[in-house]
Design a protein around this motif. Structure first.
Motif, PDB file in Angstrom:
ATOM      1  N   ALA A  54     -58.067   9.806 -18.634  1.00 56.49           N
ATOM      2  CA  ALA A  54     -56.749  10.133 -19.187  1.00 56.49           C
ATOM      3  C   ALA A  54     -55.633   9.485 -18.359  1.00 56.49           C
ATOM      4  O   ALA A  54     -54.505   9.347 -18.839  1.00 56.49           O
ATOM      5  CB  ALA A  54     -56.544  11.636 -19.241  1.00 56.49           C
ATOM      6  N   LEU A  55     -55.951   9.095 -17.140  1.00 55.50           N
ATOM      7  CA  LEU A  55     -54.973   8.435 -16.281  1.00 55.50           C
ATOM      8  C   LEU A  55     -55.046   6.938 -16.532  1.00 55.50           C
ATOM      9  O   LEU A  55     -55.836   6.216 -15.933  1.00 55.50           O
ATOM     10  CB  LEU A  55     -55.248   8.771 -14.813  1.00 55.50           C
ATOM     11  N   ALA A  56     -54.227   6.488 -17.470  1.00 53.78           N
ATOM     12  CA  ALA A  56     -54.229   5.085 -17.882  1.00 53.78           C
ATOM     13  C   ALA A  56     -52.795   4.657 -18.180  1.00 53.78           C
ATOM     14  O   ALA A  56     -51.937   5.493 -18.475  1.00 53.78           O
ATOM     15  CB  ALA A  56     -55.108   4.893 -19.109  1.00 53.78           C
ATOM     16  N   GLU A  57     -52.574   3.368 -18.105  1.00 53.34           N
ATOM     17  CA  GLU A  57     -51.227   2.835 -18.325  1.00 53.34           C
ATOM     18  C   GLU A  57     -51.326   1.380 -18.751  1.00 53.34           C
ATOM     19  O   GLU A  57     -52.265   0.674 -18.383  1.00 53.34           O
ATOM     20  CB  GLU A  57     -50.416   2.953 -17.037  1.00 53.34           C
ATOM     21  N   ASN A  58     -50.348   0.932 -19.512  1.00 56.07           N
ATOM     22  CA  ASN A  58     -50.218  -0.473 -19.889  1.00 56.07           C
ATOM     23  C   ASN A  58     -49.085  -1.083 -19.077  1.00 56.07           C
ATOM     24  O   ASN A  58     -47.955  -0.598 -19.120  1.00 56.07           O
ATOM     25  CB  ASN A  58     -49.935  -0.624 -21.385  1.00 56.07           C
ATOM     26  N   ILE A  59     -49.400  -2.132 -18.337  1.00 56.23           N
ATOM     27  CA  ILE A  59     -48.441  -2.799 -17.468  1.00 56.23           C
ATOM     28  C   ILE A  59     -48.017  -4.109 -18.125  1.00 56.23           C
ATOM     29  O   ILE A  59     -48.846  -4.857 -18.638  1.00 56.23           O
ATOM     30  CB  ILE A  59     -49.074  -3.099 -16.087  1.00 56.23           C
ATOM     31  N   LEU A  60     -46.731  -4.380 -18.068  1.00 56.29           N
ATOM     32  CA  LEU A  60     -46.169  -5.612 -18.617  1.00 56.29           C
ATOM     33  C   LEU A  60     -45.650  -6.476 -17.479  1.00 56.29           C
ATOM     34  O   LEU A  60     -45.425  -5.982 -16.369  1.00 56.29           O
ATOM     35  CB  LEU A  60     -45.013  -5.288 -19.565  1.00 56.29           C
ATOM     36  N   VAL A  61     -45.426  -7.740 -17.753  1.00 58.21           N
ATOM     37  CA  VAL A  61     -44.765  -8.630 -16.808  1.00 58.21           C
ATOM     38  C   VAL A  61     -43.724  -9.419 -17.595  1.00 58.21           C
ATOM     39  O   VAL A  61     -44.009  -9.943 -18.673  1.00 58.21           O
ATOM     40  CB  VAL A  61     -45.769  -9.546 -16.057  1.00 58.21           C
ATOM     41  N   GLU A  62     -42.510  -9.428 -17.072  1.00 60.12           N
ATOM     42  CA  GLU A  62     -41.405 -10.102 -17.753  1.00 60.12           C
ATOM     43  C   GLU A  62     -40.582 -10.886 -16.744  1.00 60.12           C
ATOM     44  O   GLU A  62     -40.439 -10.486 -15.596  1.00 60.12           O
ATOM     45  CB  GLU A  62     -40.488  -9.086 -18.444  1.00 60.12           C
ATOM     46  N   GLU A  63     -40.007 -11.996 -17.223  1.00 63.66           N
ATOM     47  CA  GLU A  63     -39.130 -12.806 -16.385  1.00 63.66           C
ATOM     48  C   GLU A  63     -37.688 -12.469 -16.694  1.00 63.66           C
ATOM     49  O   GLU A  63     -37.270 -12.424 -17.846  1.00 63.66           O
ATOM     50  CB  GLU A  63     -39.378 -14.297 -16.624  1.00 63.66           C
ATOM     51  N   GLY A  64     -36.927 -12.211 -15.644  1.00 64.10           N
ATOM     52  CA  GLY A  64     -35.500 -11.956 -15.775  1.00 64.10           C
ATOM     53  C   GLY A  64     -34.716 -12.937 -14.925  1.00 64.10           C
ATOM     54  O   GLY A  64     -35.280 -13.880 -14.344  1.00 64.10           O
ATOM     55  N   ALA A  65     -33.439 -12.715 -14.826  1.00 59.44           N
ATOM     56  CA  ALA A  65     -32.581 -13.585 -14.031  1.00 59.44           C
ATOM     57  C   ALA A  65     -32.983 -13.599 -12.561  1.00 59.44           C
ATOM     58  O   ALA A  65     -32.753 -14.568 -11.854  1.00 59.44           O
ATOM     59  CB  ALA A  65     -31.126 -13.143 -14.174  1.00 59.44           C
ATOM     60  N   ASP A  66     -33.614 -12.510 -12.112  1.00 58.36           N
ATOM     61  CA  ASP A  66     -34.023 -12.403 -10.707  1.00 58.36           C
ATOM     62  C   ASP A  66     -35.522 -12.617 -10.508  1.00 58.36           C
ATOM     63  O   ASP A  66     -36.104 -12.164  -9.540  1.00 58.36           O
ATOM     64  CB  ASP A  66     -33.581 -11.065 -10.122  1.00 58.36           C
ATOM     65  N   GLY A  67     -36.177 -13.290 -11.441  1.00 59.19           N
ATOM     66  CA  GLY A  67     -37.588 -13.626 -11.305  1.00 59.19           C
ATOM     67  C   GLY A  67     -38.503 -12.759 -12.159  1.00 59.19           C
ATOM     68  O   GLY A  67     -38.050 -11.980 -12.984  1.00 59.19           O
ATOM     69  N   TRP A  68     -39.807 -12.920 -11.931  1.00 54.85           N
ATOM     70  CA  TRP A  68     -40.819 -12.169 -12.676  1.00 54.85           C
ATOM     71  C   TRP A  68     -41.030 -10.810 -12.041  1.00 54.85           C
ATOM     72  O   TRP A  68     -41.099 -10.679 -10.817  1.00 54.85           O
ATOM     73  CB  TRP A  68     -42.141 -12.936 -12.669  1.00 54.85           C
ATOM     74  N   TRP A  69     -41.176  -9.779 -12.895  1.00 59.15           N
ATOM     75  CA  TRP A  69     -41.394  -8.406 -12.442  1.00 59.15           C
ATOM     76  C   TRP A  69     -42.499  -7.763 -13.261  1.00 59.15           C
ATOM     77  O   TRP A  69     -42.629  -8.015 -14.463  1.00 59.15           O
ATOM     78  CB  TRP A  69     -40.127  -7.572 -12.634  1.00 59.15           C
ATOM     79  N   TYR A  70     -43.275  -6.886 -12.600  1.00 53.61           N
ATOM     80  CA  TYR A  70     -44.202  -6.003 -13.305  1.00 53.61           C
ATOM     81  C   TYR A  70     -43.418  -4.771 -13.747  1.00 53.61           C
ATOM     82  O   TYR A  70     -42.555  -4.271 -13.018  1.00 53.61           O
ATOM     83  CB  TYR A  70     -45.359  -5.576 -12.395  1.00 53.61           C
ATOM     84  N   TRP A  71     -43.740  -4.294 -14.951  1.00 57.77           N
ATOM     85  CA  TRP A  71     -43.019  -3.169 -15.545  1.00 57.77           C
ATOM     86  C   TRP A  71     -43.992  -2.111 -16.059  1.00 57.77           C
ATOM     87  O   TRP A  71     -45.054  -2.436 -16.601  1.00 57.77           O
ATOM     88  CB  TRP A  71     -42.206  -3.645 -16.757  1.00 57.77           C
ATOM     89  N   TRP A  72     -43.599  -0.843 -15.919  1.00 54.47           N
ATOM     90  CA  TRP A  72     -44.311   0.253 -16.577  1.00 54.47           C
ATOM     91  C   TRP A  72     -44.001   0.194 -18.069  1.00 54.47           C
ATOM     92  O   TRP A  72     -42.989  -0.372 -18.486  1.00 54.47           O
ATOM     93  CB  TRP A  72     -43.839   1.606 -16.039  1.00 54.47           C
TER      94      TRP A  72
END
Length: 98
Positions: A54-72
């Motif tokens: 039950a402890l699961a999550e989908n992680i995204l990665v996106e590029e913004g003005a300040d570089g690439w970030w991992y996101w919840w």
């Protein structure tokens, strides 16, 4: 593209490469992972604690003005993609069974 130490342009990394790198770090911490490629949407990394599914999550990665970030999935930043160990530790801590 950014110059590397030889003065030539380094190739840009893809979302999949960032997600696979994070996935490898999470597997090393005992998590189960799989990259998902939904039609018409950005890829994500599905992460699950094998001790508590039950402890699961989908992680995204996106590029913004300040570089690439991992996101919840709830649109909160985890860590810069350049700090994959920090990101993996944070994800594993949130998905910890205890």
């Amino acid at each position: 593209m950014t110059p590397d130490d030889t003065g030539t342009a380094a190739p840009a990394r893809s979302r999949l490469e960032y997600l696979e790198e994070l996935g490898a770090a999470l597997v090393a911490l005992g998590m189960r992972v799989r990259v998902t490629l939904p039609s018409g949407q950005a890829p994500s990394l599905h992460v699950m604690n094998p001790e508590a599914s039950a402890l699961a999550e989908n992680i995204l990665v996106e590029e913004g003005a300040d570089g690439w970030w991992y996101w919840w999935s709830w649109a909160e930043r985890i860590a810069p993609a350049a700090e994959v160990t920090v990101a993996a530790d944070r994800v594993a801590r949130v998905l910890a069974a205890n």
